[in-house]
Scaffold this active site. Structure first.
Site, short mmCIF file in Angstrom:
data_model
loop_
_atom_site.label_atom_id
_atom_site.label_comp_id
_atom_site.label_asym_id
_atom_site.label_seq_id
_atom_site.Cartn_x
_atom_site.Cartn_y
_atom_site.Cartn_z
CE LYS A 18 28.64 39.67 35.59
NZ LYS A 18 27.95 39.17 37.06
CB ALA A 112 21.59 49.15 38.29
CG ASP A 152 31.96 41.60 37.05
OD1 ASP A 152 32.27 40.59 37.31
OD2 ASP A 152 30.70 42.01 37.48
O1 C5P Z 1 34.86 45.48 41.28
P1 C5P Z 1 33.42 46.16 41.45
O2 C5P Z 1 33.25 47.51 41.15
O3 C5P Z 1 32.36 45.26 40.57
O4 C5P Z 1 33.10 45.81 42.74
C1 C5P Z 1 31.83 46.60 43.57
C2 C5P Z 1 31.96 46.25 45.02
O5 C5P Z 1 31.35 44.94 44.89
C3 C5P Z 1 33.39 46.34 45.77
O6 C5P Z 1 33.56 47.73 46.07
C4 C5P Z 1 32.91 45.15 46.80
O7 C5P Z 1 32.35 45.98 47.88
C5 C5P Z 1 32.21 44.47 46.08
N1 C5P Z 1 32.90 42.90 45.69
C6 C5P Z 1 33.46 42.12 46.32
N2 C5P Z 1 34.32 41.05 45.99
C7 C5P Z 1 34.27 41.04 44.74
C8 C5P Z 1 33.50 41.96 43.65
C9 C5P Z 1 32.99 42.99 44.23
O8 C5P Z 1 33.20 42.46 47.45
N3 C5P Z 1 35.16 39.92 44.16
#
Ligand code: C5P
Length: 314
Positions: A18, A112, A152
């Site tokens: 995405k 990544a 995501d």
């Molecule tokens: O949900 P995901 O594993 O992708 O999130 C990784 C990190 O990215 C979270 O621990 C947070 O620090 C940050 N994040 C955030 N707000 C979001 C999505 C991710 O702060 N909406």
């Protein structure tokens, strides 16, 4: 999706990368996430997960790169920290399944890169395990489990073009009738998503920012298939912090624009830039020119919108 019988021994599921055509980030919430107003867009570029039933209790993951894709899978763990592995375990526990599973991830999505490749693999693993274990879970249940794994993952199940809110897990479809052509240019060096969000908070210190919203002009441009209108409204609040942390991203953005991209925006937390092209041939040419410029590691032409995680014929 075609119904899958209980006797299914092996299944292949494809799930999309995405980009965020727009990513508005609100203030940090008490749970450590940020509220988002985003437009997700699923791409033809995808990973496959092949699942085979295994002995009770056994979950294993193998990761390979699609030949010729140039994806470096060395950095992808195969142990229980792999997001697809966690997806399988989460579903196994939730559905009370005894049977194990062998997962083989065939990667084409750069690792990544801000393209949610790990989330695609988790979404594909959920759908594949649901099929080989015949858990009978519906898509909504899988999306709820997916949201526990990463912000995501629900979108990788959903696909298409969608408005995302909450931390990205609440989705509503967006009308976008025509195919859009993109080039993904991956800059050198990975970026940590939490670090990019934290840098944004530091940049905003004292001015936490209002609740974000997606520009109406973007939604109507998508509805009208107006490529210039979409390009004019591309935006990402994480672009500035990502460029601060990885200055080479700025060079990629500038190079793509100089080479004739209609528009460009950092995808998610980077370090990939998504360039919009006027058509398929322009995307192919731009990808070749970007690769030749040496400004990025790899430049991949692709298009959207694509389906969410789906079972391939088997
Ligand atoms: O949900 P995901 O594993 O992708 O999130 C990784 C990190 O990215 C979270 O621990 C947070 O620090 C940050 N994040 C955030 N707000 C979001 C999505 C991710 O702060 N909406």
């Amino acid at each position: 999706m075609a119904p899958v019988r209980a006797s299914t021994q092996s299944v292949t599921v494809r799930a999309p990368a995405k980009i965020n055509v727009y990513l508005g980030v609100g203030p940090l919430r008490p749970d450590g996430f940020h509220g988002l107003a985003t437009v997700f867009h699923a791409l033809q570029l995808s990973d496959d997960v092949v699942a085979e039933r295994d002995e009770p209790g056994r979950v294993s993951v193998e990761v390979v790169a699609e030949p010729g894709s140039g994806v470096d899978v060395d950095a992808v763990p195969c142990d229980e920290t792999n997001l697809a592995h966690r997806a399988a375990e989460t579903l196994r526990r939730y559905a009370g399944v005894e049977c194990g599973v062998r997962l083989r991830i065939v990667k084409r999505i750069p690792v990544a890169g801000g393209l949610a490749g790990g989330s695609a693999d988790a979404a594909a693993a959920l759908v594949a395990c649901d099929a080989v274990w015949d858990t009978g879970c519906g898509r909504a249940e899988l999306a709820t489990l997916g949201a526990r794994l990463g912000s995501d993952v629900p979108f990788a199940l959903h696909g298409g073009t969608a408005l995302g809110s909450g931390r990205g897990e609440h989705l509503a479809p967006v009308m976008s009738p025509s195919r859009l052509h993109w080039v993904l240019a991956v800059a050198e060096g990975g970026l940590s998503t939490p670090e990019v969000y934290a840098r944004l908070d530091r940049i905003r210190a004292g001015r936490p920012g209002a609740a974000p919203s997606v520009p109406d002009g973007l939604l109507s441009a998508l509805r009208r298939s107006d490529v210039d209108g979409v390009a004019a409204h591309l935006g990402n609040d994480l672009q500035a912090p990502a460029c601060e942390l990885r200055p080479s991203l700025r060079r990629v953005l500038d190079t793509g624009r100089e080479l004739g991209a209609v528009g460009g925006v950092v995808s998610g937390s980077g370090p990939t830039v998504a360039f919009l092209a006027s058509d398929e041939a322009a995307a192919r040419d731009l990808a070749a020119d970007l690769a030749e410029s040496g400004s990025c590691l790899v430049a991949v032409p692709t298009s959207g919108a694509a389906s969410g995680a789906r079972v391939l014929a088997h």
